[in-house]
Every structure is written in C-alpha cells, then in structure tokens.
Write a protein that holds these residues in place. Structure first.
Motif, PDB file in Angstrom:
ATOM      1  N   VAL A 107       0.837  -1.194   0.000  1.00 17.08           N
ATOM      2  CA  VAL A 107       0.000   0.000   0.000  1.00 17.08           C
ATOM      3  C   VAL A 107       0.878   1.252   0.000  1.00 17.08           C
ATOM      4  O   VAL A 107       1.750   1.402   0.858  1.00 17.08           O
ATOM      5  CB  VAL A 107      -0.934   0.019   1.231  1.00 17.08           C
ATOM      6  N   SER A 108       0.660   2.135  -0.973  1.00 18.01           N
ATOM      7  CA  SER A 108       1.421   3.376  -1.095  1.00 18.01           C
ATOM      8  C   SER A 108       0.635   4.530  -0.490  1.00 18.01           C
ATOM      9  O   SER A 108      -0.555   4.706  -0.781  1.00 18.01           O
ATOM     10  CB  SER A 108       1.723   3.680  -2.565  1.00 18.01           C
ATOM     11  N   LEU A 109       1.312   5.333   0.347  1.00 20.47           N
ATOM     12  CA  LEU A 109       0.678   6.436   1.063  1.00 20.47           C
ATOM     13  C   LEU A 109       1.332   7.761   0.706  1.00 20.47           C
ATOM     14  O   LEU A 109       2.552   7.836   0.575  1.00 20.47           O
ATOM     15  CB  LEU A 109       0.802   6.224   2.581  1.00 20.47           C
ATOM     16  N   ALA A 110       0.545   8.802   0.592  1.00 17.38           N
ATOM     17  CA  ALA A 110       1.042  10.161   0.364  1.00 17.38           C
ATOM     18  C   ALA A 110       0.740  10.994   1.603  1.00 17.38           C
ATOM     19  O   ALA A 110      -0.414  11.102   2.024  1.00 17.38           O
ATOM     20  CB  ALA A 110       0.376  10.783  -0.859  1.00 17.38           C
ATOM     21  N   PHE A 111       1.786  11.582   2.217  1.00 10.33           N
ATOM     22  CA  PHE A 111       1.608  12.376   3.429  1.00 10.33           C
ATOM     23  C   PHE A 111       0.888  13.681   3.113  1.00 10.33           C
ATOM     24  O   PHE A 111       1.233  14.374   2.167  1.00 10.33           O
ATOM     25  CB  PHE A 111       2.954  12.693   4.065  1.00 10.33           C
ATOM     26  N   SER A 112      -0.076  14.045   3.969  1.00 11.68           N
ATOM     27  CA  SER A 112      -0.908  15.209   3.677  1.00 11.68           C
ATOM     28  C   SER A 112      -0.940  16.270   4.766  1.00 11.68           C
ATOM     29  O   SER A 112      -0.782  17.445   4.477  1.00 11.68           O
ATOM     30  CB  SER A 112      -2.342  14.759   3.378  1.00 11.68           C
ATOM     31  N   SER A 113      -1.171  15.897   6.032  1.00 13.14           N
ATOM     32  CA  SER A 113      -1.384  16.931   7.049  1.00 13.14           C
ATOM     33  C   SER A 113      -1.248  16.371   8.463  1.00 13.14           C
ATOM     34  O   SER A 113      -1.224  15.154   8.666  1.00 13.14           O
ATOM     35  CB  SER A 113      -2.781  17.542   6.889  1.00 13.14           C
ATOM     36  N   LYS A 114      -1.187  17.284   9.421  1.00 10.01           N
ATOM     37  CA  LYS A 114      -1.110  16.906  10.827  1.00 10.01           C
ATOM     38  C   LYS A 114      -2.475  16.482  11.358  1.00 10.01           C
ATOM     39  O   LYS A 114      -2.575  15.595  12.212  1.00 10.01           O
ATOM     40  CB  LYS A 114      -0.572  18.075  11.656  1.00 10.01           C
ATOM     41  N   GLU A 115      -3.518  17.122  10.877  1.00  8.29           N
ATOM     42  CA  GLU A 115      -4.881  16.812  11.300  1.00  8.29           C
ATOM     43  C   GLU A 115      -5.731  16.460  10.087  1.00  8.29           C
ATOM     44  O   GLU A 115      -5.479  16.957   8.982  1.00  8.29           O
ATOM     45  CB  GLU A 115      -5.504  18.008  12.029  1.00  8.29           C
ATOM     46  N   PRO A 116      -6.745  15.630  10.253  1.00  5.04           N
ATOM     47  CA  PRO A 116      -7.612  15.287   9.118  1.00  5.04           C
ATOM     48  C   PRO A 116      -8.557  16.437   8.786  1.00  5.04           C
ATOM     49  O   PRO A 116      -8.855  17.271   9.650  1.00  5.04           O
ATOM     50  CB  PRO A 116      -8.390  14.076   9.642  1.00  5.04           C
ATOM     51  N   PRO A 117      -9.034  16.533   7.561  1.00  5.20           N
ATOM     52  CA  PRO A 117     -10.010  17.573   7.213  1.00  5.20           C
ATOM     53  C   PRO A 117     -11.345  17.320   7.898  1.00  5.20           C
ATOM     54  O   PRO A 117     -11.647  16.192   8.297  1.00  5.20           O
ATOM     55  CB  PRO A 117     -10.122  17.450   5.691  1.00  5.20           C
ATOM     56  N   GLU A 118     -12.130  18.365   8.037  1.00  6.30           N
ATOM     57  CA  GLU A 118     -13.436  18.239   8.698  1.00  6.30           C
ATOM     58  C   GLU A 118     -14.335  17.248   7.962  1.00  6.30           C
ATOM     59  O   GLU A 118     -15.137  16.543   8.578  1.00  6.30           O
ATOM     60  CB  GLU A 118     -14.114  19.606   8.778  1.00  6.30           C
ATOM     61  N   SER A 119     -14.208  17.186   6.643  1.00  3.98           N
ATOM     62  CA  SER A 119     -15.047  16.280   5.867  1.00  3.98           C
ATOM     63  C   SER A 119     -14.796  14.823   6.242  1.00  3.98           C
ATOM     64  O   SER A 119     -15.705  13.995   6.196  1.00  3.98           O
ATOM     65  CB  SER A 119     -14.795  16.486   4.370  1.00  3.98           C
ATOM     66  N   TYR A 120     -13.551  14.514   6.645  1.00  5.88           N
ATOM     67  CA  TYR A 120     -13.243  13.146   7.077  1.00  5.88           C
ATOM     68  C   TYR A 120     -13.935  12.847   8.406  1.00  5.88           C
ATOM     69  O   TYR A 120     -14.436  11.747   8.616  1.00  5.88           O
ATOM     70  CB  TYR A 120     -11.730  12.969   7.218  1.00  5.88           C
ATOM     71  N   LEU A 121     -13.937  13.820   9.313  1.00  2.00           N
ATOM     72  CA  LEU A 121     -14.584  13.628  10.603  1.00  2.00           C
ATOM     73  C   LEU A 121     -16.085  13.420  10.429  1.00  2.00           C
ATOM     74  O   LEU A 121     -16.714  12.682  11.192  1.00  2.00           O
ATOM     75  CB  LEU A 121     -14.316  14.831  11.506  1.00  2.00           C
ATOM     76  N   GLU A 122     -16.659  14.045   9.414  1.00  2.00           N
ATOM     77  CA  GLU A 122     -18.084  13.885   9.138  1.00  2.00           C
ATOM     78  C   GLU A 122     -18.387  12.516   8.543  1.00  2.00           C
ATOM     79  O   GLU A 122     -19.412  11.908   8.830  1.00  2.00           O
ATOM     80  CB  GLU A 122     -18.548  14.981   8.177  1.00  2.00           C
ATOM     81  N   ASP A 123     -17.452  12.021   7.690  1.00  2.00           N
ATOM     82  CA  ASP A 123     -17.653  10.735   7.034  1.00  2.00           C
ATOM     83  C   ASP A 123     -16.291  10.132   6.684  1.00  2.00           C
ATOM     84  O   ASP A 123     -15.694  10.487   5.670  1.00  2.00           O
ATOM     85  CB  ASP A 123     -18.480  10.908   5.764  1.00  2.00           C
TER      86      ASP A 123
END
Length: 252
Positions: A107-123
């Motif tokens: 599995v290949s991963l791309a680093f994005s951020s320290k915290e997840p976006p709000e949209s991820y927390l919603e779904d």
C-alpha cells in the motif's frame, strides 16, 4: 485508520542528513486499524513525502488514514521533537504482492497533514485526491466527488524523452536527469530512472518536445538491474497533451 510502527527505523544512506527523496527503510512489525477492523502490517520504506507498507488489508485507493512512526526529524514537516510522527495520508495504490496461502498488499501512502479535514470527521469513508503541495511541503488534498475507479485513459507504449526533476517541499528542484518513458497517458506515465526516489515523492516531468511541464507524485516503484528503477507517476495539476503525441504518430 491508524498505523503504529516499532522504533527500529533506520536510514539506508548511512548519513545524518537525508534529503526528501532519500528513503528510510524498516521491516518492523506494524499495526493498522480502520473503521471496524484492525490488522498487523510492516513498513517497507518511508520518505518525507510518503511511505509504503505491507499488510493483509486491501486499503481502498483514495481513503484517508493516519501513520504513526518514529521517523527522523529531518524527514518531518512538523513535530520534529516528538517521539513519534503522526501524519495523515491518502492511499495512492494497493497491490497484491503475495498470495501464498494468505494475501499481502503493498500500500502506497502520500503524506498530507497533521490533522484530518473536517469532511473526514463527518464521514471517514469519503475519498480524496491530491491537488498540489500545501504550505508544509506535504501533499494538498481535496474531497473526491466519486470513489476511485481504475483509469480509462488510453496508455501509449512509447518512449518520450523528458527531464525528471526531484522536488523539495518548496517545489524547488534538488536534482534530476534526462530519461525516457516506458509508457504514458494523459494522467500519468511509467518512466525509467537512476535517481534515488521513493513512493510519495514529488517530481517534475518536463518535456520540451511536447511543451509540457507537470507536477507528479510517485505512486509505484519497481527495482530493475544496473541501479535503474521504473517509476509509476501520476500527474497532479496538469494533463499530458496526448493529442500532440497522437498527431506526431500519424505523421510517421
């Protein structure tokens, strides 16, 4: 979803200072968990821009997950003094690497951020795509309207000469070489290189012949003989002008 790694990660360069494209390699046990499931895994390699792991789970391309590992400070975009580095990532690829009794996935991963976006927390089941580089030098992501589907663009098995440049977090070139493609489409290419480049790294694909210069992410890598490797690139902000390639082929 999260991944926790043991702390015996080491640099394969033997140097104290590692550039963004030089990789950290480990074969330690790892633990991954997601919505309603958990499994063991191991890290294969890691750079400042991304990582690859092996696990028993076929992670969905485009899903968001968190990686936790004792990564060297000079490969971190934040929390340089912490014991562990926790970074949110978007899955770029998931391929079967072994099927001897039980399936294993690379599995290949791309680093994005320290915290997840709000949209991820919603779904947490939402899908994401890479759109560029953010202020931390990590990959900028946006929510996808649809889940990832296999590419449908026509891939041309032709040799396109180009300059491949490795970029740092500020999108400045740090080194590069002139090379050729194995195949190419409007959305990506497979290229040959002798450069030290890891999965998740940022590169610039420059073709003077087709008047194209595009940012790309390394989604896959196959080691070849004589110090060469074959990279799978995905173009991020621009699409390669396939029409120009088709016109050239017609003139032959």
């Amino acid at each position: 979803m999260s991944i926790a790694l043991n702390h015996n990660i080491y640099s394969d360069t033997g140097q104290n200072s590692i550039s963004s494209s030089e990789k950290v390699t480990a074969f330690s046990e790892a633990f991954i968990s997601g919505k309603g499931w958990e499994a063991n895994a191991s890290i294969v390699n890691c750079t400042s821009a991304g990582a690859s792991v092996e696990c028993d789970i076929d992670c969905r391309v485009g899903c968001l997950l968190k990686l936790k590992a004792n990564i060297p400070a000079n490969l971190r975009a934040f929390d340089e003094d912490g014991d562990d580095y926790e970074v949110w990532c978007v899955v770029q690829s998931s391929q079967i690497v072994s099927d001897h009794g039980s399936k294993k996935y690379h599995v290949s991963l791309a680093f994005s951020s320290k915290e997840p976006p709000e949209s991820y927390l919603e779904d947490p089941d939402r899908s994401y795509r890479i759109t560029g580089v953010n202020e931390l030098g990590l990959w900028k992501i946006a929510q996808s309207e649809k889940s990832f589907t296999p590419r449908r663009s026509l891939r041309y098995w032709t040799s396109v000469e180009h300059y491949l440049a490795v970029l740092d977090g500020k999108r400045d070139p740090v080194r590069g070489e002139r090379t050729k493609t194995d195949n190419i489409s409007s959305g990506g290419a497979a290229v040959f290189t002798t450069l030290s480049i890891g999965i998740g790294d940022r590169v610039k694909f420059i073709s003077a012949q087709y008047d194209f210069s595009g940012l790309a992410i390394v989604c896959g890598k196959t080691e070849l003989k004589n110090g060469r490797s074959r990279l799978n690139l995905k173009f991020i902000e621009e699409q390669f002008p396939i029409e120009k390639l088709k016109q050239k082929k017609k003139k032959r």
